[in-house]
Design an enzyme around this catalytic site. Structure first.
Site, PDB file in Angstrom:
ATOM      1  N   ALA A 297      49.652  20.220 -15.564  1.00 21.84           N
ATOM      2  CA  ALA A 297      49.347  20.686 -16.916  1.00 21.84           C
ATOM      3  C   ALA A 297      48.788  19.560 -17.775  1.00 21.84           C
ATOM      4  CB  ALA A 297      50.597  21.277 -17.562  1.00 21.84           C
TER       5      ALA A 297
ATOM      6  N   GLU B  63      52.693   8.435 -19.207  1.00 25.42           N
ATOM      7  CA  GLU B  63      53.572   8.802 -18.089  1.00 25.42           C
ATOM      8  C   GLU B  63      54.737   7.812 -18.075  1.00 25.42           C
ATOM      9  OE1 GLU B  63      53.926  11.262 -15.572  1.00 25.42           O
ATOM     10  OE2 GLU B  63      55.725  10.013 -15.374  1.00 25.42           O
TER      11      GLU B  63
ATOM     12  N   ASN C  54      56.445  16.024 -10.956  1.00 24.16           N
ATOM     13  CA  ASN C  54      56.841  16.927  -9.878  1.00 24.16           C
ATOM     14  C   ASN C  54      55.634  17.511  -9.171  1.00 24.16           C
ATOM     15  OD1 ASN C  54      59.585  17.100  -9.498  1.00 24.16           O
ATOM     16  ND2 ASN C  54      59.873  18.532 -11.170  1.00 24.16           N
TER      17      ASN C  54
ATOM     18  N   ARG D  28      64.730  34.382  -5.349  1.00 23.68           N
ATOM     19  CA  ARG D  28      65.445  33.112  -5.252  1.00 23.68           C
ATOM     20  C   ARG D  28      66.815  33.167  -5.920  1.00 23.68           C
ATOM     21  NH1 ARG D  28      60.376  29.024  -6.687  1.00 23.68           N
ATOM     22  NH2 ARG D  28      59.494  29.007  -4.600  1.00 23.68           N
TER      23      ARG D  28
ATOM     24  N   GLU E  24      55.951  23.443 -17.339  1.00 25.85           N
ATOM     25  CA  GLU E  24      57.364  23.824 -17.232  1.00 25.85           C
ATOM     26  C   GLU E  24      58.137  23.664 -18.552  1.00 25.85           C
ATOM     27  OE1 GLU E  24      59.188  22.131 -13.728  1.00 25.85           O
ATOM     28  OE2 GLU E  24      61.119  23.062 -14.139  1.00 25.85           O
TER      29      GLU E  24
END
Lengths: 179, 516
Positions: B72, B91, B99, B351, B484
């Site tokens: 993203a 970062e 991930n 899941r 996420e």
């Protein structure tokens, strides 16, 4: 009251222990000398020289010559020596990496690549059965110091997720058995 | 042992930050009480309840700051730069990719040419329907629709960056049709490394070891920059040098989830203590999620945390045992509770259903398959060599090795073989593969399964422009989020291969919108 005495005793015990540990590091830590040769152990290690008295004279030796005899050490000589020493034994001086300034210049990955090449690194580790750490999913352009530390034990960065068993040079393992 | 070490580190971080939080609060209260000065001026960084003070001078200025270098973040950076903005990517870890670079590289595409070639009928509407079903209709429908409608476009965008995909299409659990495309190397790194190449070509700097600690706002709430630490050595909170970066157009939060944040995840779901491992990289922690909440972002479904049911407790992290479970045990074999020797759940349920069922038994499950059932497992030798899966000549030996009552285990296998013959799973109505064969031909293989924390569906609220929505129900000016960290796209349960598409779609949108 008795509790307090115990607490004081424990506290002073802890303080003396910390002081003792600190004092021991002062005694045991080798000094750093930019004039020492890689193989001239006693210039830094003084009385704490790891090389036995009846060892052949190491003063003019390079790493290749060390390895001529120490080819079968377990663990390998390059796993017991810090990376700074293997560099020094290969004729790389402190100032070759850190420059001539005070305080010494911090070393980054570009500095490593002034001698090492990606092609050589890839090739050196291509037969590693578990993975080629120089050509992983992160690609070949990682910072060397993720794994390779020069003045402290190297580590396997891959193992933050993986469980590889291959050893990165210079984890500074204890000398178990020579020759 | 290694796991303990990792957990210990994280626990240490938690206790350290707790301590500093308490110490900082006490100190500033004391001084403020004594001197009568404003708390604002004296409150340390860690006491985040107080808004930070804007710096007198910014160290650097740029149009757009992106936090995070996964799918993203890099998509946002590329789009913003192409739209004419100057961009920097921060970062916190010493490596790029988060991930995403360790992800499995499967991309859900509705209506791809690969599907057409195989005569598979699919549409954005069908993908939308599947995502809503798995998500228990808790999904924010406008966001899911965006992902479903743009999946093909996002896939083609990665191809335009040079990403290569395998020919086959995989049918993952919860999808109505096969639609998941795998990268050539079966890893998200195939996408991230091409994104990184593009970022480099465009002249965007990715500053690694750079930790964003605070979002800086003007009094009206507009986000105008960040307080960061350069030279940060994860996870040492005391490392790094403080700097202030001004963002003229704003900040994109693309920091991922918090599966490795034991403190935060166990607050949301108290079962997820340090005893539960995670498939994620160690930097998947929630400090920016909390910082976004501090600046007034609306939380969405933060306690919906997904555990992968296929992982093995006999190795660290994602490992390789999951390949055996997902491609053999769950599909061509059976999963049993070793205490009873019986099946206890549909091995192909979503899941969450599977993971919850395994945890409910209180111990790892055992999946098993015979020599015919393991043919699809590409790295069987490697899994056996690692000792994660094991091989047995007889079911008796298998039962003995895992302490399973052998009589009931044999009954379970014989029952399954009967269901297969009848074409219907009388116990759990599991989907039968057309090429399934009875579990009968030795050797037999087995692997343990114990869920690990995999994905955090919840996060902060965004709209279809990837703007972060504040508590006043309006976008927070200058603040965008994608991937996420954004909540609502997947609702209760994320389907496999839908994370990559979500990240690319909303990452690109965030980049395009912030540069306007």
């Amino acid at each position: 009251m008795r509790n307090l005495t115990v607490k004081i005793a424990v506290f002073s015990g802890i303080i003396s222990f910390i002081f003792l540990m600190y004092a021991m590091t002062l005694v045991s830590a080798p000094k750093q000398s930019s004039k020492a040769r890689g193989s001239g152990c006693s210039a830094c290690h003084e009385a704490d020289c790891k090389v036995p008295a009846d060892h052949v004279d190491t003063n003019a030796m390079n790493l290749g010559q060390c390895l001529e005899c120490h080819s079968k050490d377990t663990p390998k000589l390059t796993h017991t020596l810090p990376l700074s020493h293997t560099h020094r034994l290969n004729g790389v001086s402190c100032k070759d990496c850190h420059g001539n300034t005070q305080p010494p210049k911090l070393v980054n990955t570009d500095q490593c690549f002034s001698c090492h090449t990606i092609e050589n690194l890839l090739n050196n580790t291509k037969d590693n059965k578990e993975a080629n750490p120089h050509n992983s999913h992160y690609g070949p352009e990682l910072d060397c110091d993720l794994c390779h530390h020069v003045h402290k034990p190297s580590e396997n960065f891959c193992n933050q997720c993986h469980e590889f068993t291959f050893i990165i040079p210079s984890p500074i393992l204890k000398v178990a058995k020579l020759l | 042992m290694k796991n303990n070490k990792k957990n210990m580190n994280t626990d240490q971080i938690i206790s350290t930050s707790r301590r500093t939080l308490l110490k900082g609060a006490a100190a500033s209260l004391g001084i403020a009480a004594a001197s009568g000065l404003s708390l604002n001026l004296l409150t340390p960084d860690s006491a985040k309840a107080m808004p930070p003070v804007l710096p007198e001078k910014w160290d650097e200025e740029i149009d757009v700051i992106v936090i995070g270098s996964g799918f993203a973040g890099l998509a946002a950076a590329i789009e913003a730069k192409q739209a004419g903005a100057s961009v920097v990517v921060l970062e916190k870890m010493p490596v790029s990719g988060g991930n995403s670079i360790i992800n499995g590289g499967v991309f859900a595409v509705a209506g791809s040419p690969k599907q057409e070639a195989k005569g598979i009928k699919d549409s954005p509407d069908l993908l939308l329907k599947d995502m809503l079903k798995a998500g228990l209709d808790m999904n924010h429908i406008d966001l899911v629709r965006m992902v479903a409608e743009k999946s093909k476009d996002a896939f083609e965008w990665t191809e335009s960056l040079g990403v290569k995909y395998q020919e086959q299409i995989t049918h993952l659990g919860g999808h109505s049709v096969p639609r998941s495309c795998s990268t050539w190397n079966g890893s998200g790194s195939a996408i991230v490394n091409k994104q990184l190449e593009k970022v480099k070509t465009l002249g965007i700097e990715v500053k690694k070891k750079t930790y964003a600690t605070q979002i800086m706002q003007e009094p009206d709430g507009r986000v105008i920059g960040l307080k960061i630490k350069e030279g940060y050595k994860f996870p040492d909170e005391t490392s790094g040098q403080v700097k202030y970066l001004k963002a003229r157009k704003g900040v994109v939060l693309a920091t991922g989830g918090f599966s490795q944040d034991i403190y935060l995840r166990s607050i949301q779901d108290p079962k997820l203590t340090s005893n539960v491992d995670s498939t994620n990289q160690p930097g998947a922690t929630g400090e920016i999620l909390l910082e976004a909440l501090r600046v007034g972002a609306t939380p969405v479904q933060i306690s919906w945390i997904q555990l992968g049911p296929w992982t093995s407790p006999d190795e660290k992290g994602m490992g390789i045992g999951y390949v055996f479970n997902a491609m053999a045990g769950f599909v061509y074999g059976v999963m049993v509770d070793p205490a009873t020797g019986k099946r206890f759940i549909n091995e192909l349920a979503d899941r969450k259903i599977r993971a919850d069922a395994i945890i409910k038994t209180g111990h790892p499950a055992v999946t098993l398959a015979d020599s015919q059932g393991v043919k699809q497992v590409p790295i069987l030798d490697k899994i056996l060599a690692k000792g994660v899966a094991k091989k047995f000549d007889t079911l008796d030996e298998l039962a003995a090795a895992y302490n399973i009552p052998e009589k009931t285990l044999k009954e379970t296998v014989s029952n399954w073989n009967t269901y297969l013959k009848q074409g219907k799973d009388a116990e759990f109505d599991r989907y039968m593969q057309t090429d399934s064969k009875p579990i009968a031909v030795p050797p037999f293989y087995a692997c343990r399964a114990w869920p690990k924390v995999h994905h955090t569906m919840g996060g902060i609220q965004i709209n279809t422009k990837a703007q972060v929505i504040g508590l006043d129900r309006k976008p927070i000016p200058g603040l965008y989020a994608a991937g996420e960290i954004a909540g609502g796209i997947h609702g209760a349960v994320r389907l496999g291969s839908c994370a990559v598409v979500d990240c690319i779609v909303f990452g690109r949108i965030a980049g395009q919108q912030i540069a306007v």
